[in-house]
Design a protein around this motif. Structure first.
Motif, PDB file in Angstrom:
ATOM      1  N   ILE A 164       0.858  -1.186   0.000  1.00 53.13           N
ATOM      2  CA  ILE A 164       0.000   0.000   0.000  1.00 53.13           C
ATOM      3  C   ILE A 164       0.893   1.236   0.000  1.00 53.13           C
ATOM      4  O   ILE A 164       1.751   1.380   0.881  1.00 53.13           O
ATOM      5  N   THR A 197       0.764   5.215   0.421  1.00 53.11           N
ATOM      6  CA  THR A 197      -0.162   6.188   0.978  1.00 53.11           C
ATOM      7  C   THR A 197       0.474   7.568   1.036  1.00 53.11           C
ATOM      8  O   THR A 197       1.697   7.701   1.115  1.00 53.11           O
ATOM      9  N   SER A 246      -5.713  14.933   0.843  1.00 50.82           N
ATOM     10  CA  SER A 246      -6.659  13.827   0.924  1.00 50.82           C
ATOM     11  C   SER A 246      -7.506  13.979   2.182  1.00 50.82           C
ATOM     12  O   SER A 246      -6.979  13.996   3.292  1.00 50.82           O
ATOM     13  N   THR A 281      -8.894  -0.020   5.699  1.00 51.64           N
ATOM     14  CA  THR A 281      -8.332  -0.666   4.513  1.00 51.64           C
ATOM     15  C   THR A 281      -7.661  -1.985   4.875  1.00 51.64           C
ATOM     16  O   THR A 281      -7.872  -3.006   4.213  1.00 51.64           O
ATOM     17  N   TRP A 292      -2.169  -2.169  -3.748  1.00 50.45           N
ATOM     18  CA  TRP A 292      -3.498  -1.711  -3.365  1.00 50.45           C
ATOM     19  C   TRP A 292      -3.496  -0.226  -3.034  1.00 50.45           C
ATOM     20  O   TRP A 292      -2.593   0.263  -2.355  1.00 50.45           O
ATOM     21  N   GLU A 293      -4.521   0.471  -3.515  1.00 53.84           N
ATOM     22  CA  GLU A 293      -4.697   1.889  -3.186  1.00 53.84           C
ATOM     23  C   GLU A 293      -5.071   2.025  -1.721  1.00 53.84           C
ATOM     24  O   GLU A 293      -5.860   1.237  -1.203  1.00 53.84           O
ATOM     25  N   HIS A 294      -4.563   3.044  -1.074  1.00 55.10           N
ATOM     26  CA  HIS A 294      -4.755   3.197   0.368  1.00 55.10           C
ATOM     27  C   HIS A 294      -6.198   3.490   0.779  1.00 55.10           C
ATOM     28  O   HIS A 294      -6.535   3.329   1.947  1.00 55.10           O
ATOM     29  N   HIS A 307      -9.030   2.311  -1.205  1.00 56.16           N
ATOM     30  CA  HIS A 307      -9.968   1.450  -1.925  1.00 56.16           C
ATOM     31  C   HIS A 307     -10.348   0.272  -1.032  1.00 56.16           C
ATOM     32  O   HIS A 307      -9.559  -0.165  -0.212  1.00 56.16           O
TER      33      HIS A 307
END
Length: 129
Positions: free
Chosen positions: A10, A12, A29, A41, A119-121, A123
């Motif tokens: 991940i 971020t 964000s 997550t 993986w997107e932080h 999603h």
């Protein structure tokens, strides 16, 4: 894919620089202000994929208060979720495409498992995989 041979990677960040849209444009964000979003997550990945090995790389903008707060939040939950945390230092003047690529390369270099899930932080899975 064997979940025991897989690491979730991940990347971020709390803030990014977007000079390709407008010089000195920055985006913060909203989820990074919530210390639970990374926890959500991690829990989601564990529940829906069974993966329990995580490498998190923080694209850490050393000149941003938002990034510093995000880093403090990551360090607070690091032991609770037993993840490896690495900082990829950058600054607001650097384009996010560059800093995110550097963070990704750092993350890749820290993975020793046979497979990895990038993986997107922020999603989340909606079904088991």
């Amino acid at each position: 894919m064997n979940k025991d041979e897989t690491t979730a990677l991940i990347i971020t960040s709390a803030v990014k620089s977007i000079p390709e849209i407008r010089k000195n444009m920055h985006a913060v964000s909203k989820v990074s202000e919530d210390s639970n979003f990374i926890e959500d997550t991690l829990k989601n990945i564990k529940i829906f994929s069974g993966i329990d090995n995580f490498v998190i790389v923080h694209d850490f903008k050393i000149d941003s208060i938002y990034s510093k707060i995000h880093n403090e939040n990551l360090n607070k939950i690091k032991e609770k979720y037993n993840f490896n945390l690495f900082n990829s230092p950058s600054c607001m003047a650097m384009p996010s495409q560059l800093t995110a690529s550097n963070a990704f390369k750092l993350g890749i270099s820290k993975i020793s498992s046979k497979y990895f899930l990038f993986w997107e932080h922020d999603h989340l899975f909606i079904n088991k995989v």
